[in-house]
Structures are given as C-alpha cells and as structure tokens.
Design a protein around this motif. Structure first.
Motif, PDB file in Angstrom:
ATOM      1  N   PHE A   1      27.678  16.556   1.745  1.00  0.00           N
ATOM      2  CA  PHE A   1      27.814  15.268   2.418  1.00  0.00           C
ATOM      3  C   PHE A   1      28.007  15.536   3.902  1.00  0.00           C
ATOM      4  O   PHE A   1      28.232  16.681   4.315  1.00  0.00           O
ATOM      5  CB  PHE A   1      28.972  14.433   1.840  1.00  0.00           C
ATOM      6  CG  PHE A   1      30.345  14.981   2.106  1.00  0.00           C
ATOM      7  CD1 PHE A   1      31.060  14.606   3.247  1.00  0.00           C
ATOM      8  CD2 PHE A   1      30.950  15.864   1.218  1.00  0.00           C
ATOM      9  CE1 PHE A   1      32.324  15.097   3.500  1.00  0.00           C
ATOM     10  CE2 PHE A   1      32.226  16.362   1.458  1.00  0.00           C
ATOM     11  CZ  PHE A   1      32.916  15.976   2.604  1.00  0.00           C
ATOM     12  N   MET A   2      27.895  14.493   4.707  1.00  0.00           N
ATOM     13  CA  MET A   2      28.062  14.607   6.151  1.00  0.00           C
ATOM     14  C   MET A   2      29.159  13.659   6.605  1.00  0.00           C
ATOM     15  O   MET A   2      29.223  12.514   6.148  1.00  0.00           O
ATOM     16  CB  MET A   2      26.761  14.245   6.884  1.00  0.00           C
ATOM     17  CG  MET A   2      25.567  15.084   6.490  1.00  0.00           C
ATOM     18  SD  MET A   2      23.974  14.410   7.106  1.00  0.00           S
ATOM     19  CE  MET A   2      24.121  14.759   8.870  1.00  0.00           C
ATOM     20  N   LEU A   3      30.007  14.125   7.498  1.00  0.00           N
ATOM     21  CA  LEU A   3      31.042  13.289   8.112  1.00  0.00           C
ATOM     22  C   LEU A   3      30.666  13.079   9.573  1.00  0.00           C
ATOM     23  O   LEU A   3      30.487  14.043  10.322  1.00  0.00           O
ATOM     24  CB  LEU A   3      32.409  13.951   8.007  1.00  0.00           C
ATOM     25  CG  LEU A   3      33.569  13.200   8.662  1.00  0.00           C
ATOM     26  CD1 LEU A   3      33.802  11.851   7.993  1.00  0.00           C
ATOM     27  CD2 LEU A   3      34.848  14.039   8.639  1.00  0.00           C
ATOM     28  N   MET A   4      30.545  11.815   9.970  1.00  0.00           N
ATOM     29  CA  MET A   4      30.083  11.473  11.307  1.00  0.00           C
ATOM     30  C   MET A   4      31.144  10.677  12.065  1.00  0.00           C
ATOM     31  O   MET A   4      31.847   9.844  11.477  1.00  0.00           O
ATOM     32  CB  MET A   4      28.800  10.647  11.223  1.00  0.00           C
ATOM     33  CG  MET A   4      27.754  11.179  10.256  1.00  0.00           C
ATOM     34  SD  MET A   4      27.002  12.730  10.779  1.00  0.00           S
ATOM     35  CE  MET A   4      25.926  12.154  12.092  1.00  0.00           C
ATOM     36  N   GLN A   5      31.230  10.921  13.366  1.00  0.00           N
ATOM     37  CA  GLN A   5      32.115  10.157  14.246  1.00  0.00           C
ATOM     38  C   GLN A   5      31.265   9.348  15.219  1.00  0.00           C
ATOM     39  O   GLN A   5      30.365   9.889  15.868  1.00  0.00           O
ATOM     40  CB  GLN A   5      33.036  11.087  15.040  1.00  0.00           C
ATOM     41  CG  GLN A   5      33.989  10.353  15.987  1.00  0.00           C
ATOM     42  CD  GLN A   5      34.621  11.301  17.002  1.00  0.00           C
ATOM     43  OE1 GLN A   5      33.919  11.919  17.803  1.00  0.00           O
ATOM     44  NE2 GLN A   5      35.931  11.426  16.947  1.00  0.00           N
TER      45      GLN A   5
END
Length: 322
Positions: free
Chosen positions: A289-293
């Motif tokens: 998964f990817m965590l984006m800000q």
C-alpha cells in the motif's frame, strides 16, 4: 514568603488561566497543522473471492495460492492503515482502491447477487471496516472477461453501484485536491462485440475523455487513478485526442498517476508527464500500500513511505510506525 487566602486564590486563578491558555494554544496548533496537511492511502488489486470460487482456476502455483489469501491480506492491510498515527494525532483520512476489487463473476444472473452472499458482499464488508471512506475504482476483473456469458457493461455498472456506491468513473474533491478515478474499459478496445484480444489494451472512449479534460481544466491539484498502466492504455483514440496527450497537457497540476493491474511495483517516472507509479497488489503482498501526504497550501503531494517497495517485484517491506 507567606500568602494570604486572597493571594493564594489569585495565584490559583492565574495558574489555571495559564494552563488553559497553553491547552488552547496547543489545540489551535493541532487544528492548524491538520488544516495544512492530510494523509490518504492507496491500495490496488484486492481480488476478493467467495465460497462460489472454484479453486485451481488460476495460472500457476503462485496465482492459485495467493487468490485464496486475498481476504486475509486485505484484512491485514486494513488493520495497518487503520492503526497509522501521524503528527499532531492525525490519521489516514481517505483510502483509494485502484481497481480489481473482486475477482470475476460467479453468475450471469443479476438476482443471484441479492439472494446469495458473494465476493462483492465480502469486498464491500471488508472496505466498510476501514476507519475512513474507501473510494473504489474499476479493474478488468470487475468486468466480465468472457463476453459469451452475457454479463454486459451495464450489468456490471448497475451491480457495482449497488454494492460499492460507485459510478464507472468519477471525481472526489477533498480539501482542495481532486482525485480522479478513470476507467480504461469503456473505449473501443473493450467493445463487447470487438476482438477479445484487444482487451489487453485500455481505452476510455470519447465521452469519458471529454469529462476528464473538463476535470483537469479546472487546474486543481489532481491525482489520477487508472487501473491499466499507461504503457498498455491507447495513447490516442480520436485522431490525436487521447489520455496520454491530456496527461501531458495538464501535467503541471497532476501530482501523480497511479495504476495497478501488473501486481508489481514499477516506476515510469515522468514518461507520461507527471510521475506515473504502478503499485503492488494486496492479493500478493499484504504490505503493498502507499501512504501519501497532501499539502493544501502548496497544492502538492508527497509519498511518505516511498522507500518500502521492492521495485519490479510483488513486494514491499512492512510499514513501521515512526
């Protein structure tokens, strides 16, 4: 130094006032920070199945093994995303799923899906267990791969909306950003009366392309999600008009283009204008998964955990809470 009762009371009041001021300042700081940045997650290719699934239907040992693990993998991924704690007490506010929500259709009978608990219900319940809204897009397995079964696009669109409350393509506007879920199965390559071999390529169709350009023309900071990697999406569809030229035309306001389908982490860099990343699948790896800000003040997006993918493989290293 001795204090009389009045002095002591005044001192107590001043201390309380000071403490309240500190708490108010801290709360205002937290709220301000929250307004500046927010976080969202990306997942892809969940491929959820049900009790009607026929084991051994896939190609090879790995595919036949992982398809039976999809529910466990997504449950794990969900638990990690739900537990993420970020600066100032923030949590992940949105999750986006880039297609292949479930794995094929067990029946061509529409009523079957309301008389039985199927993979669509399993997927819907799993997504409902996230602590934040999940916005699902379309993958090739969310359509019928065999046109002879009589499961039309309209059948799929009606059922998908009933179970996941999602249109074939749509936009989400959130805190100054626009998130576009495009659908590369509505153009000529996926014509129900066309050559099935053409389905290895994606296309959007002129109506969706016009809609996409209208969305991009607003010049909001935008993220584009499309299931097929752009490498296998038709560059142009109507003369010189197509997705590739559109993405290059509006590359200044597109923050990133994210695809799935290949189940591996592939970096196309700026081949198509904005950064184009193909992400791994929870089907094969629960850490994918990817965590984006997102920073609304700057209109930019940063991939927070970009060091985790093992590029050109199915896999990513586990997310570690900082």
């Amino acid at each position: 130094m001795k204090l009389d009762r009045r002095q002591f009371a005044n001192l107590g009041a001043a201390s309380v006032a000071g403490l309240l001021s500190q708490k108010l300042w801290a709360e205002q700081t937290r709220v301000a920070a929250s307004a500046e940045n927010f976080y969202f997650a990306m997942i892809a290719d969940t491929h959820i199945i049900d009790t009607f699934y026929v084991k051994g239907s896939e190609n090879g040992v790995e595919d036949n093994t992982t398809i039976l693990q999809t529910t466990d993998h997504l449950t794990f991924t969900r638990s990690v995303i739900n537990a993420i704690k970020l600066p100032n007490g923030q949590t992940v506010e949105r999750t986006f799923l880039v297609g292949d929500v479930f794995h094929n259709y067990p029946s061509p009978d529409y009523d079957f899906y309301f008389k039985n608990r199927t993979r669509l219900d399993n997927a819907a319940d799993l997504l409902a267990g996230f602590n934040m809204p999940v916005h699902a897009g379309w993958g090739n397995h969310d359509y019928e791969g065999n046109p002879t079964r009589g499961i039309t696009r309209e059948f799929s669109h009606r059922l998908f909306e009933a179970k996941f409350k999602a249109k074939p393509y749509y936009a989400i506007d959130y805190k100054g950003f626009r998130f576009l879920h495009l659908n590369n199965f509505l153009g000529s390559t996926w014509d129900e009366k066309g050559d099935p071999r053409a389905r290895q390529y994606g296309s959007l169709g002129e109506e969706q392309l016009n809609w996409a350009e209208a969305q991009l023309h607003d010049r909001k900071p935008t993220l584009v999600f499309v299931h097929y990697p752009l490498w296998v999406v038709r560059p142009t569809e109507v003369q010189d008009y197509g997705l590739h030229p559109l993405l290059r035309k509006y590359q200044d306001n597109i923050q990133i283009i994210i695809s799935g389908h290949w189940h591996k982490w592939i970096d196309f860099a700026h081949t198509y204008g904005a950064q184009h990343t193909v992400m791994g699948s929870t089907r094969y790896d629960q850490n994918s998964f990817m965590l984006m800000q997102a920073d609304p003040r700057k209109g930019t997006v940063r991939w927070v955990d970009s060091t985790r993918p093992l590029w050109s493989t199915h896999y990513a290293t586990p997310y570690k809470q900082s």
